[in-house]
Design an enzyme around this catalytic site. Structure first.
Site, PDB file in Angstrom:
ATOM      1  N   GLU A 189       2.080  -0.429  -4.974  1.00 41.84           N
ATOM      2  CA  GLU A 189       1.053   0.540  -5.347  1.00 41.84           C
ATOM      3  C   GLU A 189       1.717   1.908  -5.238  1.00 41.84           C
ATOM      4  O   GLU A 189       1.793   2.496  -4.170  1.00 41.84           O
ATOM      5  CB  GLU A 189      -0.147   0.477  -4.389  1.00 41.84           C
ATOM      6  CG  GLU A 189      -1.283   1.377  -4.865  1.00 41.84           C
ATOM      7  CD  GLU A 189      -1.953   2.223  -3.780  1.00 41.84           C
ATOM      8  OE1 GLU A 189      -3.014   2.794  -4.052  1.00 41.84           O
ATOM      9  OE2 GLU A 189      -1.416   2.327  -2.662  1.00 41.84           O
ATOM     10  N   ASP A 202       0.823  -1.214   0.000  1.00 38.10           N
ATOM     11  CA  ASP A 202       0.000   0.000   0.000  1.00 38.10           C
ATOM     12  C   ASP A 202       0.857   1.264   0.000  1.00 38.10           C
ATOM     13  O   ASP A 202       1.860   1.341   0.721  1.00 38.10           O
ATOM     14  CB  ASP A 202      -0.867  -0.034   1.270  1.00 38.10           C
ATOM     15  CG  ASP A 202      -1.947   1.025   1.260  1.00 38.10           C
ATOM     16  OD1 ASP A 202      -2.698   1.093   0.279  1.00 38.10           O
ATOM     17  OD2 ASP A 202      -2.035   1.798   2.242  1.00 38.10           O
TER      18      ASP A 202
HETATM   19  C1  BGC Z   1      -5.411   2.263  -0.695  1.00 40.63           C
HETATM   20  C2  BGC Z   1      -6.572   3.061  -0.267  1.00 40.63           C
HETATM   21  C3  BGC Z   1      -6.283   3.577   1.136  1.00 40.63           C
HETATM   22  C4  BGC Z   1      -4.943   4.333   1.194  1.00 40.63           C
HETATM   23  C5  BGC Z   1      -4.462   4.525   2.590  1.00 40.63           C
HETATM   24  C6  BGC Z   1      -4.376   3.338  -0.776  1.00 40.63           C
HETATM   25  O1  BGC Z   1      -3.785   3.733  -1.798  1.00 40.63           O
HETATM   26  O2  BGC Z   1      -5.576   1.583  -1.910  1.00 40.63           O
HETATM   27  O3  BGC Z   1      -7.770   2.343  -0.307  1.00 40.63           O
HETATM   28  O4  BGC Z   1      -7.293   4.470   1.509  1.00 40.63           O
HETATM   29  O5  BGC Z   1      -3.947   3.638   0.517  1.00 40.63           O
HETATM   30  O6  BGC Z   1      -4.016   3.332   3.124  1.00 40.63           O
END
Ligand code: BGC
Length: 540
Positions: free
Chosen positions: A267, A207
């Site tokens: 991500e 994340d």
């Molecule tokens: C996740 C989101 C989340 C955020 C904070 C992101 O990019 O995919 O759903 O709200 O990280 O953890």
């Protein structure tokens, strides 16, 4: 077009991974929330869909202030979802069906209910327990936040504790940022990775992978460069800083110590030419391709993204990933229906205008899926896209759960519209999601879009995905060959593994090239490929 050699390719290189938003996938105990029991009961569906792996959104113990991205205990399953024993059963059962399982690692922040944060609050200013997070004295005699950083969800990125110190949270106030300069934090996460790898988890989606390092001086940031996508040269005070790559190297070393090709997927919402920095033999294996996700429905733009993605990944000896949706963006069946609006992030804020042509959106989403599934590299699907689910843009305000809704002072509706529970059957209190209503209400139209309504129905979106995944894994997954074929300006055409993929992103029909039709996203009439249609043609 050059792609890295694949030789003895690892499993993930051309895998199709299916994202399970566990809260909304299947509810096994009728409490309205999806859970492990529900997911286990639907593993056969995923096997039959033909995917290679699942990525499960955070399933940990959490007060769910941000859908589980606020983790209170990284080594336990949230009680709404089940137990650790059930997680083990899920992993084992998935493996028995040939499905790998990726979990979600949330390293930028914990929940404010995590034991560490509770300890930090209790310990008081200056205590070592606070050094796991970013506590600082305020500016203006303590009355103002230490700097001008803003939370991604709206409002300041700092909150004040009862004793006057401030702590950083790039997201919700319930998601305090960890200090990755603290070795204890690094050790803890290595141990968390070990905990799940030992249980058979095949990898992690990481994340906000571009947020872990912060400028130690915590300087003010250009107020116009705060968005999650603002990192573009390594100098931003909190996005995409070069120091974060060392953290990843520790994780990769650990992952490589296990058998079975564990995979780490970033991500990282960074500029496309910064993405290769994350992909290396000692860092991430893959990163989501948001350049592809955010590209408009336009042949020139998509061709450029495909070329750029393949080229950039080739430079670092890797292959691209392809993704059209996830739990943070407007579903593509709606996004592609929006006339002239091509920025999904902004659309999440503004809601859906009234003049959307949802038939056009679905038509394009189906064509987009055939295009995506023909590309070389790996593909990430988000639950429900195989049913052509639209964004539920008109959820009643009182059910909105995304912290963006509250943090924006009820001006931005947020991401709940793509998180509405899956419809499994035509009827029932939650269309087969569970035995009672789901945690978010589903629109009536979900019945006709349900798995039951589409399974075995020729031409349905579900059957289109099944067929495309089957052809992909038998015909395309062994080779990374890719060659553009000359075409009209509104058309994308390329050859792979003896198949020609041709997608007409314009409005006027074009001639379908000769060959045997393998699949098409809409009927082929008189040998012509209509606008917003994609087809795979066998050419020997
Ligand atoms: C996740 C989101 C989340 C955020 C904070 C992101 O990019 O995919 O759903 O709200 O990280 O953890």
């Amino acid at each position: 077009m050059e792609l890295a050699e694949h030789g003895t390719a690892p499993w993930w290189q051309q895998a199709v991974t299916y994202q399970v938003y566990i809260r909304s996938f299947a509810d096994g105990n009728g409490d309205g929330t999806g859970d492990l029991a529900g997911l286990r009961s639907r593993l056969g569906y995923l096997r039959d869909l033909g995917v290679d792996a699942l990525w499960i959104n955070p399933w940990y113990r959490s007060p769910l202030h941000d859908g589980g991205y606020d983790v209170a205990d990284y080594r336990d399953i949230g009680e709404l979802y089940g137990t650790l024993d059930e997680a083990q059963l899920l992993i084992d059962e998935a493996h028995a069906l040939g499905l790998r399982v990726l979990a979600d690692l949330v390293p930028n922040h914990t929940s404010n209910e995590h034991a560490w944060f509770r300890d930090a609050l209790a310990a008081g200013s200056g205590a070592p327990a606070r050094s796991r997070y970013l506590f600082r004295p305020g500016a203006a005699d303590g009355e103002a936040p230490p700097n001008n950083w803003r939370s991604v969800f709206g409002g300041p990125a700092w909150s004040r504790t009862d004793d006057g110190e401030w702590y950083l949270h790039l997201f919700d106030v319930t998601q305090p940022d960890l200090d990755w300069d603290n070795p204890e934090v690094r050790d803890e996460f290595l141990d968390v990775l070990r905990f799940w790898f030992d249980r058979g988890i095949d990898g992690f989606r990481v994340d906000v992978a571009h947020s872990l390092a912060k400028d130690p001086e915590l300087p003010d940031v250009d107020p116009d460069a705060q968005a999650i996508t603002s990192g573009n040269d390594g100098s931003h005070p909190f996005w995409d800083r070069d120091e974060l790559h060392d953290i990843v190297r520790d994780w990769r070393r650990l992952a490589d110590g296990y058998d079975g090709d564990k995979v780490l997927v970033a991500e990282a919402w960074v500029a496309p030419d910064r993405l290769p920095n994350y992909i290396a033999p000692d860092q991430y294996h893959q990163s989501f391709n948001f350049d592809f996700l955010t590209a408009p429905w336009d042949a020139t733009a998509r061709r450029a993204v495909i070329d750029r993605s393949i080229g950039l990944m080739h430079e670092v000896g890797s292959v691209p990933t392809w993704v059209l949706s996830n739990h943070d963006v407007i579903r593509q069946a709606t996004r592609f229906a929006l006339r002239g609006a091509d920025d999904p992030i902004r659309l999440l804020a503004d809601g859906i205008p009234g003049d959307v042509d949802l038939r056009l959106g679905l038509r394009r989403a189906r064509a987009g899926a055939l295009l995506m599934l023909a590309l070389p590299g790996s593909v990430y699907l988000y639950q429900g896209e195989e049913l052509g689910l639209p964004e539920v843009h008109d959820l009643p305000e009182e059910v909105l759960d995304d912290p963006i809704w509250t943090r924006s002072g009820h001006t931005i509706r947020g991401r709940d519209g793509c998180r509405v529970p899956m419809p499994w059957s035509r009827t029932g209190p939650s269309f087969g999601f569970g035995s009672g209503p789901g945690w978010l209400p589903q629109p009536e139209a979900f019945g006709d879009l349900s798995v039951e309504a589409q399974a075995g129905v020729e031409g349905s979106t579900l059957e289109l995905y099944r067929s495309a995944i089957a052809v992909r894994s038998t015909r395309l997954a062994d080779s990374l060959d890719f060659e553009w074929v000359d075409s009209d300006a509104d058309v994308l055409a390329f050859r792979r593994g003896g198949l020609l993929n041709i997608t007409n992103l314009g409005r006027e029909p074009v001639d379908l090239p000769t060959g045997e039709l393998v699949l098409a996203s809409a009927p082929i009439v008189d040998g012509r490929l209509a606008g917003d249609t994609s087809a795979w043609v066998e050419q020997r």
